[in-house]
Design a protein around this motif. Structure first.
Motif, PDB file in Angstrom:
ATOM      1  N   ARG A 170      48.925 -46.958 -11.908  1.00 30.12           N
ATOM      2  CA  ARG A 170      48.343 -45.909 -12.744  1.00 30.12           C
ATOM      3  C   ARG A 170      47.892 -46.542 -14.048  1.00 30.12           C
ATOM      4  O   ARG A 170      48.693 -47.138 -14.754  1.00 30.12           O
ATOM      5  CB  ARG A 170      49.387 -44.844 -13.035  1.00 30.12           C
ATOM      6  N   LYS A 183      31.356 -43.615 -18.446  1.00 30.31           N
ATOM      7  CA  LYS A 183      32.755 -43.424 -18.050  1.00 30.31           C
ATOM      8  C   LYS A 183      32.883 -43.348 -16.531  1.00 30.31           C
ATOM      9  O   LYS A 183      33.842 -43.839 -15.950  1.00 30.31           O
ATOM     10  CB  LYS A 183      33.304 -42.150 -18.698  1.00 30.31           C
ATOM     11  N   GLN A 184      31.870 -42.705 -15.920  1.00 33.75           N
ATOM     12  CA  GLN A 184      31.871 -42.662 -14.454  1.00 33.75           C
ATOM     13  C   GLN A 184      31.833 -44.078 -13.891  1.00 33.75           C
ATOM     14  O   GLN A 184      32.522 -44.400 -12.934  1.00 33.75           O
ATOM     15  CB  GLN A 184      30.650 -41.881 -13.925  1.00 33.75           C
ATOM     16  N   ARG A 201      35.126 -45.736 -14.109  1.00 34.72           N
ATOM     17  CA  ARG A 201      36.035 -45.297 -13.047  1.00 34.72           C
ATOM     18  C   ARG A 201      35.737 -46.055 -11.758  1.00 34.72           C
ATOM     19  O   ARG A 201      36.646 -46.544 -11.102  1.00 34.72           O
ATOM     20  CB  ARG A 201      35.894 -43.792 -12.799  1.00 34.72           C
ATOM     21  N   MET A 212      43.054 -42.869 -15.918  1.00 34.81           N
ATOM     22  CA  MET A 212      42.764 -41.916 -16.976  1.00 34.81           C
ATOM     23  C   MET A 212      42.052 -42.674 -18.088  1.00 34.81           C
ATOM     24  O   MET A 212      42.513 -43.713 -18.539  1.00 34.81           O
ATOM     25  CB  MET A 212      44.063 -41.297 -17.500  1.00 34.81           C
ATOM     26  N   LEU A 213      40.899 -42.145 -18.499  1.00 33.07           N
ATOM     27  CA  LEU A 213      40.158 -42.764 -19.605  1.00 33.07           C
ATOM     28  C   LEU A 213      40.407 -41.952 -20.867  1.00 33.07           C
ATOM     29  O   LEU A 213      40.338 -40.730 -20.838  1.00 33.07           O
ATOM     30  CB  LEU A 213      38.664 -42.785 -19.291  1.00 33.07           C
ATOM     31  N   VAL A 214      40.736 -42.643 -21.917  1.00 35.31           N
ATOM     32  CA  VAL A 214      40.933 -41.946 -23.190  1.00 35.31           C
ATOM     33  C   VAL A 214      40.181 -42.701 -24.276  1.00 35.31           C
ATOM     34  O   VAL A 214      39.830 -43.867 -24.096  1.00 35.31           O
ATOM     35  CB  VAL A 214      42.431 -41.859 -23.573  1.00 35.31           C
ATOM     36  N   LEU A 235      50.927 -43.244 -22.818  1.00 29.55           N
ATOM     37  CA  LEU A 235      50.281 -42.111 -22.159  1.00 29.55           C
ATOM     38  C   LEU A 235      50.512 -42.146 -20.650  1.00 29.55           C
ATOM     39  O   LEU A 235      50.819 -41.128 -20.025  1.00 29.55           O
ATOM     40  CB  LEU A 235      48.777 -42.140 -22.426  1.00 29.55           C
ATOM     41  N   ALA A 275      52.463 -39.089 -18.604  1.00 33.07           N
ATOM     42  CA  ALA A 275      51.751 -38.181 -17.693  1.00 33.07           C
ATOM     43  C   ALA A 275      52.576 -37.969 -16.427  1.00 33.07           C
ATOM     44  O   ALA A 275      53.253 -38.889 -15.948  1.00 33.07           O
ATOM     45  CB  ALA A 275      50.384 -38.751 -17.351  1.00 33.07           C
ATOM     46  N   SER A 276      52.515 -36.759 -15.893  1.00 34.92           N
ATOM     47  CA  SER A 276      53.326 -36.451 -14.716  1.00 34.92           C
ATOM     48  C   SER A 276      52.629 -36.924 -13.443  1.00 34.92           C
ATOM     49  O   SER A 276      51.426 -37.188 -13.441  1.00 34.92           O
ATOM     50  CB  SER A 276      53.544 -34.948 -14.630  1.00 34.92           C
ATOM     51  N   SER A 277      53.404 -36.989 -12.375  1.00 36.72           N
ATOM     52  CA  SER A 277      52.828 -37.435 -11.113  1.00 36.72           C
ATOM     53  C   SER A 277      51.733 -36.503 -10.645  1.00 36.72           C
ATOM     54  O   SER A 277      50.741 -36.936 -10.063  1.00 36.72           O
ATOM     55  CB  SER A 277      53.909 -37.524 -10.038  1.00 36.72           C
ATOM     56  N   ASP A 292      49.747 -34.871 -12.524  1.00 32.92           N
ATOM     57  CA  ASP A 292      48.563 -35.233 -13.310  1.00 32.92           C
ATOM     58  C   ASP A 292      47.862 -36.431 -12.678  1.00 32.92           C
ATOM     59  O   ASP A 292      46.643 -36.429 -12.476  1.00 32.92           O
ATOM     60  CB  ASP A 292      48.963 -35.612 -14.746  1.00 32.92           C
ATOM     61  N   LYS A 340      45.741 -35.885  -9.638  1.00 29.51           N
ATOM     62  CA  LYS A 340      44.396 -35.344  -9.864  1.00 29.51           C
ATOM     63  C   LYS A 340      43.402 -36.430 -10.269  1.00 29.51           C
ATOM     64  O   LYS A 340      42.200 -36.227 -10.183  1.00 29.51           O
ATOM     65  CB  LYS A 340      44.435 -34.299 -10.992  1.00 29.51           C
ATOM     66  N   LEU A 341      43.930 -37.521 -10.723  1.00 28.38           N
ATOM     67  CA  LEU A 341      43.044 -38.552 -11.269  1.00 28.38           C
ATOM     68  C   LEU A 341      42.948 -39.769 -10.366  1.00 28.38           C
ATOM     69  O   LEU A 341      42.527 -40.844 -10.787  1.00 28.38           O
ATOM     70  CB  LEU A 341      43.528 -38.972 -12.655  1.00 28.38           C
TER      71      LEU A 341
END
Ligand SMILES: Nc1ncnc2c1ncn2[C@@H]1O[C@H](COP(=O)(O)OP(=O)(O)OP(=O)(O)O)[C@@H](O)[C@H]1O
Ligand SMILES: [Mg+2]
Ligand SMILES: [Zn+2]
Lengths: 343, 351
Positions: free
Chosen positions: A110, A124-125, A128, A139-141, A329, A333-335, A337, A340-341
């Motif tokens: 992750r 950003k795409q 990914r 996850m991009l921040v 981060l 983040a939860s599993s 979450d 979804k990513l």
């Protein structure tokens, strides 16, 4: 039943000049964001590798098609080679943390990746997709957000991350930052280098300088405000080592980023609710390699004087502040979450 | 997952949501909608100036060209751009186009265009570039495995690219890794009615410490080393014995020799001059006469240049650097130009 495979978290700061990784196994690494492919048959023969990443690429640059793919922290539009280069950097970073990705029950990776505050959507795409096959979920921040999160500066803080390609600003007001809370400027380390090179060519045209030498000098002797001691560099002139006093040039080049940076800072501050403005003014956090310029926090504080003063501090660990924040981060983040990513 | 403080959780949810939107392709007002703040657009006065410049440049170019013709066509096209190449070229791969600095896109005439070749009454128009060896004939091979044929082709391609910016027409005996016999190369130059023939080679010399730079033009030689070199370079002959004798006889009567010598001198001087700054050990062996077949059979001024030597590993190191090969190609361009400008009665060197 949450996880059959082990999970593994990393925070990555993809930078124009340096990229770093912080991993949940405690590993931390930083590399130069350079990727190079041998230019021709001759180079291939000498290098004996199909691609070089980081320092190694920089050292062999004369034989390579050298890419710094994240100019401005974004994958350059339409440049397949740069996309490949980003992928090589990510692969390389992940290879450094000692994860055995070959085994059958390999850990699920992750990754939180910090990008400049105002990355365009398609870029950003692309980022990914560059991570496909390298990580499982991404996850991009925004880079300054990652820094803020890592420092737990979540409320009433202004992060100014001045890197090589961009200066990224982010006001933290206890919520996930919106467009209004962020700014990106193209004035950062690279623009200082260009400025210094220009000044050198103007004032000392006989000195044989390259952008790499310039950068080295800057990282040794950068300052704004009053110089602590003269900056003297040795440069070959017609093959003979010659000394040049470049104190004035160094000061002028470093100071060139102050007006836009301070102006943007003041603009962002003015948008904060009046009752919190003073809190934010007193919690200005400077991050990124360029924040290491001697005298920078004083200069920033000086710009705040008219508003009633403020306090600016430089983060302790500018190299890993972003990737450490990303790791925090990733862990928090939860599993579900992460599910979804997934890529 | 560890317990996450509520204030963090809120931020985290925001970050995740932003990414979920990204995955779904939904635009959110969150991160990433604003354009990078650019420096302000040029003020109106400046903009006007740019526009005016753009209007004037093609016209002024024509005028300048007219005023300067006929003598300086060479200088218009050659002196100016080639000077800047040196600054521009860093790591241009051999086959890539030279990057012209990004100028105002709407000002196409800011740099002189290649003039139509037919416009200029050049005595020297067509140049054959001959990359030595190729295919099954690698030529000399360094200890580290670098072969002559690779280097010669690389430099030849660079030379073609650089000459492409001048009024000369360039043709090549080979553009890839093909085996081509020497007689074919000669026939190619002759049937194409070329005006100059430039053959690029890399030497192999003993003792290994020496680093000679030398340029040959056609003629007899009694130097045993030169004869040995010539017989090495002549191995891929393709000529029959009788033909060989006939071409050899031509050596002595050939009036091309003076021209070839002049070309060789120009090339040798430019090469040595520009390479010695980075390669102070380089040994200027000057120009020499030798009966290389490609020089004998060709009917135009012809030279063979040994740009470096593969027997010396330091030379090999230099040769593996594209910058160095580019420098060689640039020096060859300069040598050809200065020869051609003398020949054409245009001597604008140093302008
Ligand atoms: N002591 C120093 N003084 C001034 N500048 C420095 C110093 N040390 C490093 N830098 C500069 O910091 C920049 C690198 O910083 P950083 O690693 O934060 O950038 P980055 O993350 O790669 O870039 P970006 O965030 O813009 O993509 C370079 O321009 C480097 O020259
Ligand atoms: Mg950065
Ligand atoms: Zn040869």
């Amino acid at each position: 039943m949450e996880e059959t495979n082990e999970t593994f978290c990393v925070g990555i700061d993809l930078g124009t000049s340096r990229s770093s990784i912080s991993a949940s196994n405690g590993e931390r690494h930083v590399i130069d964001s350079y990727v190079g492919w041998p230019v021709d048959m001759v180079a291939r023969k000498v290098i004996k590798k199909t691609v070089l990443v980081g320092r190694e690429a920089l050292d062999n640059r004369l034989m390579l098609d050298l890419r710094r793919p994240l100019e401005r922290g974004l994958i350059k539009e339409g440049a397949k080679k740069d996309e490949d280069a980003v992928q090589e950097i990510l692969r390389h970073l992940i290879s450094l943390i000692g994860l055995k990705q070959k085994s059958k029950n390999r850990a699920k990776l992750r990754a939180v990746v910090g990008v400049p505050a105002e990355a365009f959507r398609n870029s950003k795409q692309r980022l990914r997709s560059a991570l496909e096959g390298v990580a499982d979920s991404v996850m991009l921040v925004s880079e300054p957000f990652a820094v803020a999160y890592g420092l737990e500066a979540l409320l009433h803080a202004l992060i100014i991350d001045i890197g090589a390609g961009t200066a990224d600003f982010c006001v933290m007001q206890g919520r996930y930052p919106t467009e209004e809370d962020q700014r990106t400027l193209p004035n950062a380390g690279d623009s200082i280098d260009e400025q210094l090179l220009k000044l050198m060519r103007e004032h000392h045209p006989e000195a044989q300088t390259s952008i790499h030498m310039i950068r080295e000098w800057k990282e040794k002797w950068s300052f704004v405000g009053e110089p602590k001691k003269p900056v003297v560099v040795t440069v070959p002139v017609k093959g003979k080592a010659t000394d040049f006093d470049i104190t004035k040039e160094m000061g002028e080049a470093c100071e060139s980023i102050l007006p836009p940076v301070c102006e943007t800072m003041l603009d962002l501050l003015a948008r904060v609710e009046p009752e919190y403005q003073e809190n934010v003014r007193n919690n200005i956090i400077l991050a990124g390699g360029t924040s290491l310029i001697t005298g920078l926090s004083d200069a920033v504080q000086k710009a705040l004087a008219d508003l009633g003063g403020g306090r600016a501090t430089v983060v302790k660990d500018p190299v890993f502040a972003g990737s450490d924040g990303g790791l925090a981060l990733a862990r928090d983040a939860s599993s579900s979450d992460w599910e979804k990513l997934s890529l | 997952m560890a317990d996450v403080a509520p204030n963090k959780l809120r931020l985290l949810k925001g970050a995740v949501q932003d990414n979920v939107d990204l995955v779904r392709g939904i635009r959110t007002p969150g991160l990433g909608r604003r354009k990078l703040l650019e420096s302000p657009p040029p003020d109106p006065v400046q903009r006007k100036r740019i526009r005016r410049l753009w209007l004037w440049s093609p016209l002024s170019l024509v005028v300048i060209a007219y005023l300067l013709l006929p003598s300086p066509v060479v200088s218009l096209r050659q002196t100016a751009p080639i000077k800047t190449f040196e600054a521009e070229i860093k790591q241009t791969p051999a086959t890539a186009e030279v990057k012209v600095p990004e100028t105002e896109p709407q000002a196409p005439a800011s740099e002189p265009h290649a003039l139509d070749r037919g416009v200029i009454p050049l005595a020297i128009k067509k140049i054959v570039i001959d990359a030595g060896h190729g295919g099954k004939q690698p030529g000399a091979i360094s200890e580290s495995g670098v072969s002559e044929k690779e280097i010669t082709l690389d430099i030849a391609l660079r030379l073609r690219r650089l000459l492409g910016k001048t009024p000369f027409e360039v043709i090549m005996t080979r553009q890839g890794d093909q085996t081509i016999s020497l007689d074919k190369r000669v026939a190619f130059a002759n049937t194409n009615k070329a005006d100059l023939f430039v053959s690029i080679h890399v030497n192999w010399t003993e003792p290994r410490e020496i680093r000679p730079l030398e340029t040959y033009f056609v003629g007899p030689s009694d130097d045993p080393v030169t004869i040995k070199l010539a017989s090495m370079e002549n191995q891929e002959s393709g000529y029959s014995l009788s033909e060989y004798r006939r071409v050899l006889e031509k050596i002595y009567i050939d009036t091309r020799r003076d021209e070839s010598r002049s070309l060789a001198k120009n090339i040798q001087a430019e090469l040595y001059h520009s390479l010695k700054t980075i390669n102070p050990e380089l040994d200027d062996r000057g120009v020499k006469m030798a009966p290389f077949l490609v020089l004998v059979g060709t009917e135009m001024p012809a030279i063979l240049v040994e740009v470096s030597t593969l027997s010396n590993e330091e030379e090999v190191q230099l040769l593996t650097n594209p910058d160095y090969r580019e420098k060689i190609a640039l020096a060859l361009v300069r040598g050809i130009r200065s020869y051609a400008s003398n020949h054409n009665g245009v001597d604008r060197k140093g302008s």
